[in-house]
Design an enzyme around this catalytic site. Structure first.
Site, PDB file in Angstrom:
ATOM      1  N   GLU A 134      39.881  44.100  49.317  1.00  0.00           N
ATOM      2  CA  GLU A 134      38.884  44.978  48.695  1.00  0.00           C
ATOM      3  C   GLU A 134      39.024  44.997  47.173  1.00  0.00           C
ATOM      4  O   GLU A 134      40.129  44.979  46.638  1.00  0.00           O
ATOM      5  CB  GLU A 134      39.059  46.400  49.250  1.00  0.00           C
ATOM      6  N   GLU A 138      34.120  52.470  41.064  1.00  0.00           N
ATOM      7  CA  GLU A 138      33.641  53.763  41.558  1.00  0.00           C
ATOM      8  C   GLU A 138      33.477  54.779  40.433  1.00  0.00           C
ATOM      9  O   GLU A 138      34.142  54.696  39.402  1.00  0.00           O
ATOM     10  CB  GLU A 138      34.604  54.326  42.604  1.00  0.00           C
ATOM     11  N   TRP A 219      27.970  58.749  48.433  1.00  0.00           N
ATOM     12  CA  TRP A 219      28.434  59.631  49.495  1.00  0.00           C
ATOM     13  C   TRP A 219      29.151  60.840  48.896  1.00  0.00           C
ATOM     14  O   TRP A 219      29.468  60.854  47.701  1.00  0.00           O
ATOM     15  CB  TRP A 219      29.345  58.887  50.479  1.00  0.00           C
ATOM     16  N   THR A 230      41.174  64.386  49.432  1.00  0.00           N
ATOM     17  CA  THR A 230      39.936  63.667  49.132  1.00  0.00           C
ATOM     18  C   THR A 230      39.029  64.514  48.242  1.00  0.00           C
ATOM     19  O   THR A 230      38.452  64.019  47.263  1.00  0.00           O
ATOM     20  CB  THR A 230      39.194  63.319  50.436  1.00  0.00           C
TER      21      THR A 230
END
EC number: 3.2.1.14
Length: 507
Positions: A134, A138, A219, A230
Site C-alpha cells: 500500500e 490522505e 469516509w 481512530t
C-alpha cells in the site's frame, strides 16, 4: 466484527487501521460496503484471478463517468462535470469510492485535488495490492495545514512509524498537485512539483512491489462507533449536522511502468521478481511512461503507450525519409546548377557515380540561335568538381563538330566566344532513369548518358540559322521552369562559329 478487519477490507489507510485495533460495533451498511471490495490474497490463496494490466498511460478529467474507474456503489454521491469529480458524504455511513479497473506494476500518478473539510472526515487517494502492499496520500478535514503520506508492505502493522506529515497551504480550500512516483528503487511523494518524501526499496519495514490498483474516496474516520484511537487520529468525532462534506478531483494522470495484458503472482513470495507479465515485461515501458507523463502533465494527449511509440517511430522515420529526399533533391539540383561543364566533344558521354536523375530540367528557349542538342543530365562527373551556383568556368572547345553543352545556371564561355545561357530548373521531380526525354524549346533532358548525332546538330543548326538569319544581335532568352528569365546577347563571332560548325557537320 473488528474495525481493524473492516477497514482493511475497505482498503482504507492502514495507518487508520492501526488506531482502530480496539473492537467496535460496525453497522450493517458498513459491513456490506466492505465485503464488496474484498479480494483474493495470492500469498494466502491459490487460484486468484490475474490482475488486469494498465500497460499504458492516460489522463482523466472526469467530465463524465470514466472508463478507467468503477463506482463501488457505496452510499454517498459521485458527480461528474466540467469542473471534474466531486465525492460527497452527505449522511452517516456514506462512503463514496472509485476503484480502478486496472493494476499497475510500478508507475507514476498525479492528482489535482481539494480535500473535504469537516472534523473526522478523511479524503483518501492511494494504491493497494491484492497482497496488501500500500502507498497512501490522505487528508483529514479538521487539519487545514498538512497532508499525510504512508506505506505498508504485505499488510504488516507490527510497527507504526511509517506515516509522515507534510505542510500544505489550506488543502481543504485550494486545489493542489499531489504526485506519487512508485519506481523499482524508490517511491517519491511530491507536492506541487516538489519532492516531500522519498522511500528507498531497502527500507527495513519492507517495500511495496506487487501490482496495485488505485482507490479514491471519502469516509468518516470520526464516526462515533469507531475506536477511540481512530477518532483521535481523524481529528475528533464527526458531527453529521455539518454535512455535506465533499472532496473534489480536477484531474488524474496514471502511467504504468510495465507492459502486458495481465499480472500474475508466480509464487507466494510477494517479491517483484515473482510477478509475471502476460505478453509483456516488468518495467518494460519505464522510459515511454516518463515521456507520456510529461506530455499529459502539460495538457497534451496520447491514445496509448504503444500508439505513442509507434507514432514517434513513424514520425521519426518520416522525418528522416523526408530529410534524405530533400537532401538528395537539393544536392542534385545544386550539383546540376553549379556544374559549369559546357563541353564540346565528339559523341561524349557524361557519367557520374550519382544516381540522382534530375530529368525534369525543362528550360525553354524563345529564340534559339545555336540550338544544338543542349542536354541537361543528372550524370555529373563528380561532386568534387562542383562549383558554386554563381561561379563561372571557362571550358576550351574541342576540334570535333559534335557538341554536347551541359546546361548551367550561369553563363560559361566556350573558346572565349560562345556563351551558353541555358540553366536547368531548380525544382526536381521524381522521374525514373528510363523516363522519356522531355524536349522544350530545343532543350532535351534525360537521365541517361547523352550523345549528340551529327545529323541532329546539322538539322538543328540549319533550321536555327534560317529562322534567325535576319536577327544579327537577337537575344537568346531562356525560360527556366521556376519562372526566371535569363538573356544574353550572342556575339557575331559566335554566329560565324555556329555556321562553321554546321557546315563541317554536313561534310
Amino acid at each position: 466484527m473488528k474495525v481493524l478487519d473492516l477497514l482493511t477490507v475497505l482498503s482504507a489507510s492502514s495507518l487508520l487501521s492501526t488506531f482502530a485495533a480496539a473492537e467496535s460495533t460496525a453497522t450493517a451498511d458498513s459491513t456490506t460496503a466492505a465485503s464488496s471490495t474484498a479480494s483474493c490474497n495470492p500469498l494466502k490463496t491459490t487460484g486468484c484471478t490475474p490482475d488486469t494490466a494498465l500497460a499504458t498511460s492516460f489522463s482523466e478529467d472526469f467530465s463524465s463517468s470514466s472508463k478507467w474507474f468503477t463506482d463501488l456503489k457505496h452510499a454517498g454521491e459521485i458527480k461528474y462535470g466540467s469542473d471534474g469529480l466531486s465525492m460527497t458524504l452527505a449522511k452517516r455511513y456514506d462512503n463514496p469510492s472509485l476503484k480502478s479497473n486496472f493494476y499497475i506494476m510500478y508507475g507514476k500518478l498525479e492528482v489535482i485535488l481539494k480535500a473535504a473539510n469537516g472534523t473526522g472526515i478523511v479524503s483518501s487517494f492511494y494504491l493497494q495490492s491484492d497482497d496488501l502492499d500500500e502507498i497512501d496520500i490522505e487528508w483529514v478535514g479538521g487539519d487545514n495545514t498538512q497532508f499525510q503520506s504512508n506505506f505498508f508492505s504485505k499488510g504488516d502493522t507490527t510497527t507504526y512509524d511509517r506515516g509522515e506529515f507534510h505542510g500544505v497551504d489550506t488543502p481543504t480550500d485550494k486545489f493542489h498537485n499531489y504526485t506519487l512516483d512508485w519506481a523499482m528503487d524508490k517511491t517519491t511523494w511530491y507536492l506541487d512539483g516538489e519532492s516531500v518524501r522519498v522511500l528507498s526499496n531497502t527500507s527495513s519495514e519492507g517495500y511495496p512491489q506487487s501490482p496495485m490498483y488505485l482507490m479514491m474516496g471519502i469516509w468518516a474516520g470520526g464516526d462515533p462507533d469507531n475506536a477511540a484511537g481512530t477518532i483521535e487520529w481523524a481529528g475528533g468525532e464527526t458531527n453529521y449536522n455539518d454535512a455535506p462534506f465533499t472532496m473534489y478531483i480536477e484531474k488524474v494522470i496514471v502511467t504504468d511502468y510495465s507492459t502486458g495484458k495481465k499480472y500474475t503472482y508466480g509464487d507466494q513470495s510477494g517479491s517483484w521478481e515473482s510477478i509475471e507479465a502476460d505478453g509483456g515485461s516488468i518495467y518494460g515501458r519505464y522510459d515511454q511512461a516518463q515521456e507520456d507523463f510529461a506530455v499529459l502533465a502539460n495538457g497534451g494527449s496520447i491514445s496509448s503507450s504503444s500508439t505513442s511509440s509507434s507514432t514517434v517511430s513513424s514520425s521519426a522515420s518520416s522525418t528522416v525519409s523526408s530529410s534524405v529526399s530533400s537532401t538528395v533533391s537539393s544536392s542534385a539540383s545544386s550539383t546540376v546548377s553549379s556544374s559549369v561543364s559546357s563541353t564540346v566533344s565528339s559523341s561524349s558521354s557524361v557519367s557520374s557515380s550519382s544516381s540522382t536523375s534530375p530529368s525534369s530540367s525543362t528550360a525553354t528557349s524563345s529564340k534559339t540561335l545555336a540550338s544544338s542538342s543542349v542536354t541537361t543530365s543528372s550524370s555529373i562527373s563528380s561532386f568534387e568538381k562542383q562549383s558554386s551556383s554563381s561561379s563561372k568556368k571557362t571550358v576550351a572547345s574541342s576540334s570535333t563538330s559534335e557538341s554536347i553543352i551541359s546546361s548551367t545556371k550561369t553563363p560559361a564561355t566556350v573558346s572565349s566566344t560562345t556563351r551558353s545561357t541555358v540553366a536547368p530548373t531548380t525544382q526536381q521531380s521524381s522521374v525514373s532513369s528510363d523516363s522519356p526525354v522531355q524536349d522544350k524549346g530545343g532543350v532535351a533532358t534525360s537521365s541517361n548518358d547523352v550523345t549528340s548525332s551529327t545529323t541532329q546538330i546539322s538539322s538543328k543548326y540549319t533550321s536555327t540559322i534560317q529562322s534567325s538569319s535576319s536577327e544579327a544581335s537577337s537575344t537568346n532568352s531562356v525560360q527556366i521552369s521556376n519562372g526566371a528569365d535569363l538573356a544574353q546577347s550572342l556575339p557575331r563571332e559566335g554566329k560565324l562559329f555556329s555556321v562553321l560548325v554546321a557546315l563541317l557537320a554536313l561534310l
